[in-house]
Scaffold this motif. Sequence first.
Motif, PDB file in Angstrom:
ATOM      1  N   ALA A  36       0.815  -1.010   0.162  1.00 51.59           N
ATOM      2  CA  ALA A  36       0.114  -0.020  -0.053  1.00 51.59           C
ATOM      3  C   ALA A  36       0.857   1.162   0.122  1.00 51.59           C
ATOM      4  O   ALA A  36       0.450   2.471  -0.003  1.00 51.59           O
ATOM      5  N   GLY A  37       2.123   1.230  -0.084  1.00 50.93           N
ATOM      6  CA  GLY A  37       2.805   2.298   0.135  1.00 50.93           C
ATOM      7  C   GLY A  37       3.527   2.885   1.379  1.00 50.93           C
ATOM      8  O   GLY A  37       4.176   3.688   1.549  1.00 50.93           O
ATOM      9  N   ASN A  38       3.353   1.945   2.428  1.00 49.71           N
ATOM     10  CA  ASN A  38       3.742   2.456   3.713  1.00 49.71           C
ATOM     11  C   ASN A  38       5.074   1.729   4.033  1.00 49.71           C
ATOM     12  O   ASN A  38       5.556   0.828   3.260  1.00 49.71           O
ATOM     13  N   LEU A  39       5.612   2.269   5.091  1.00 50.22           N
ATOM     14  CA  LEU A  39       6.835   1.831   5.849  1.00 50.22           C
ATOM     15  C   LEU A  39       6.544   0.747   6.566  1.00 50.22           C
ATOM     16  O   LEU A  39       5.593   0.970   7.415  1.00 50.22           O
ATOM     17  N   ILE A  40       7.554  -0.355   6.640  1.00 54.79           N
ATOM     18  CA  ILE A  40       7.325  -1.310   7.900  1.00 54.79           C
ATOM     19  C   ILE A  40       8.427  -1.616   8.431  1.00 54.79           C
ATOM     20  O   ILE A  40       9.634  -1.249   7.747  1.00 54.79           O
ATOM     21  N   VAL A  41       8.759  -2.333   9.293  1.00 55.65           N
ATOM     22  CA  VAL A  41       9.907  -2.732   9.917  1.00 55.65           C
ATOM     23  C   VAL A  41       9.844  -4.585   9.856  1.00 55.65           C
ATOM     24  O   VAL A  41       9.065  -4.921  10.307  1.00 55.65           O
ATOM     25  N   ILE A  42      11.095  -4.723   9.316  1.00 56.29           N
ATOM     26  CA  ILE A  42      11.113  -6.388   9.129  1.00 56.29           C
ATOM     27  C   ILE A  42      12.441  -7.050   9.764  1.00 56.29           C
ATOM     28  O   ILE A  42      13.527  -6.063   9.904  1.00 56.29           O
ATOM     29  N   PRO A  43      12.323  -8.121  10.274  1.00 53.43           N
ATOM     30  CA  PRO A  43      13.677  -8.787  10.755  1.00 53.43           C
ATOM     31  C   PRO A  43      14.628  -9.078   9.568  1.00 53.43           C
ATOM     32  O   PRO A  43      14.100  -9.682   8.567  1.00 53.43           O
ATOM     33  N   THR A  44      15.722  -9.150   9.788  1.00 54.44           N
ATOM     34  CA  THR A  44      16.830  -9.721   8.863  1.00 54.44           C
ATOM     35  C   THR A  44      17.684 -10.447   9.902  1.00 54.44           C
ATOM     36  O   THR A  44      17.722 -10.777  10.926  1.00 54.44           O
ATOM     37  N   ASP A  45      18.684 -11.165   9.058  1.00 55.15           N
ATOM     38  CA  ASP A  45      19.904 -11.844   9.629  1.00 55.15           C
ATOM     39  C   ASP A  45      20.878 -11.046  10.212  1.00 55.15           C
ATOM     40  O   ASP A  45      21.727 -11.612  10.890  1.00 55.15           O
ATOM     41  N   THR A  46      20.915  -9.573  10.184  1.00 61.79           N
ATOM     42  CA  THR A  46      21.774  -8.919  10.973  1.00 61.79           C
ATOM     43  C   THR A  46      21.141  -7.743  11.684  1.00 61.79           C
ATOM     44  O   THR A  46      21.157  -8.298  12.836  1.00 61.79           O
ATOM     45  N   LEU A  47      20.369  -7.075  11.291  1.00 57.96           N
ATOM     46  CA  LEU A  47      19.604  -5.978  12.281  1.00 57.96           C
ATOM     47  C   LEU A  47      18.227  -5.755  11.704  1.00 57.96           C
ATOM     48  O   LEU A  47      17.712  -6.073  10.623  1.00 57.96           O
ATOM     49  N   TYR A  48      17.126  -5.097  12.779  1.00 53.44           N
ATOM     50  CA  TYR A  48      15.737  -4.757  11.733  1.00 53.44           C
ATOM     51  C   TYR A  48      16.063  -3.803  10.957  1.00 53.44           C
ATOM     52  O   TYR A  48      17.063  -2.949  10.957  1.00 53.44           O
ATOM     53  N   GLY A  49      15.117  -3.774  10.047  1.00 54.65           N
ATOM     54  CA  GLY A  49      15.355  -3.236   8.824  1.00 54.65           C
ATOM     55  C   GLY A  49      14.131  -2.222   8.610  1.00 54.65           C
ATOM     56  O   GLY A  49      12.961  -2.709   8.639  1.00 54.65           O
ATOM     57  N   LEU A  50      14.225  -0.949   8.238  1.00 56.02           N
ATOM     58  CA  LEU A  50      13.149  -0.006   7.968  1.00 56.02           C
ATOM     59  C   LEU A  50      13.097  -0.248   6.191  1.00 56.02           C
ATOM     60  O   LEU A  50      13.854  -0.266   5.558  1.00 56.02           O
ATOM     61  N   ALA A  51      11.841  -0.856   6.059  1.00 52.88           N
ATOM     62  CA  ALA A  51      11.433  -1.334   4.723  1.00 52.88           C
ATOM     63  C   ALA A  51      10.276  -0.808   4.040  1.00 52.88           C
ATOM     64  O   ALA A  51       9.559  -0.436   4.445  1.00 52.88           O
ATOM     65  N   CYS A  52      10.258  -0.931   2.650  1.00 53.02           N
ATOM     66  CA  CYS A  52       9.252  -0.588   1.727  1.00 53.02           C
ATOM     67  C   CYS A  52       9.291  -1.086   0.147  1.00 53.02           C
ATOM     68  O   CYS A  52      10.413  -1.839   0.202  1.00 53.02           O
TER      69      CYS A  52
END
Length: 220
Positions: A36-52
Amino acid sequence: MGRGKILQRPYSPQQAQLLPANQPGAITQAATEARAGNLIVIPTDTLYGLACDAFNAEAVRAIYAAKQRPYSKPIPILLADHTDLPRVVRNVPPVAQIFINQYWPGPLTILLPKHPDLPEEISNNDSVAVRIPNNEVGRAIIRAAGGAMAVTSANLTGQEPADTAVDAKNKLAGWVTAVVDDGPSPHGAASTILDCTGGRLNILREGPISAQSLLGLAER
């Protein structure tokens, strides 16, 4: 670069949903927010990421605004699967393929020639930083969101990166609509960055994968 207008925090802090990764529907819900065009936060194998969504220019501009990040610092792209790579890069040099085969999925970001379909907001040059994270939850979200997401550390520029979902939610209150909690980040360091766009390898940042390991593989 088409920066557009200066963005303000679009949401109230209370609008950010904290979604446990094992909660039914959490992955789909987070991916829907990204689509929908929003920003979310996701887990990765290093750090949490701000994603779109990597192909949504307005959403990418919102990442710069949320992090107070200068446009001179490009934003990496995380992929769900190897088959998504041709969507974001023009070609893969043979030497880069060696590192992809060895370290993906994993904490190695590789600079490659940028695909023209990507918005100019992703980077201010002809390359793009790409990797596949070794985190099944993160990859599932990326896959459900379309296969390619612009992702950078979930914090303000210059601050310590968030290593928990709650920390990321607090740092980015008002900018994100969903934060997926997959427990503490496994690494306290961001990924290693390797530039494979030129005639010689250039290690731009040493992280979980050492320069010695990369150079050793290149010499085989």
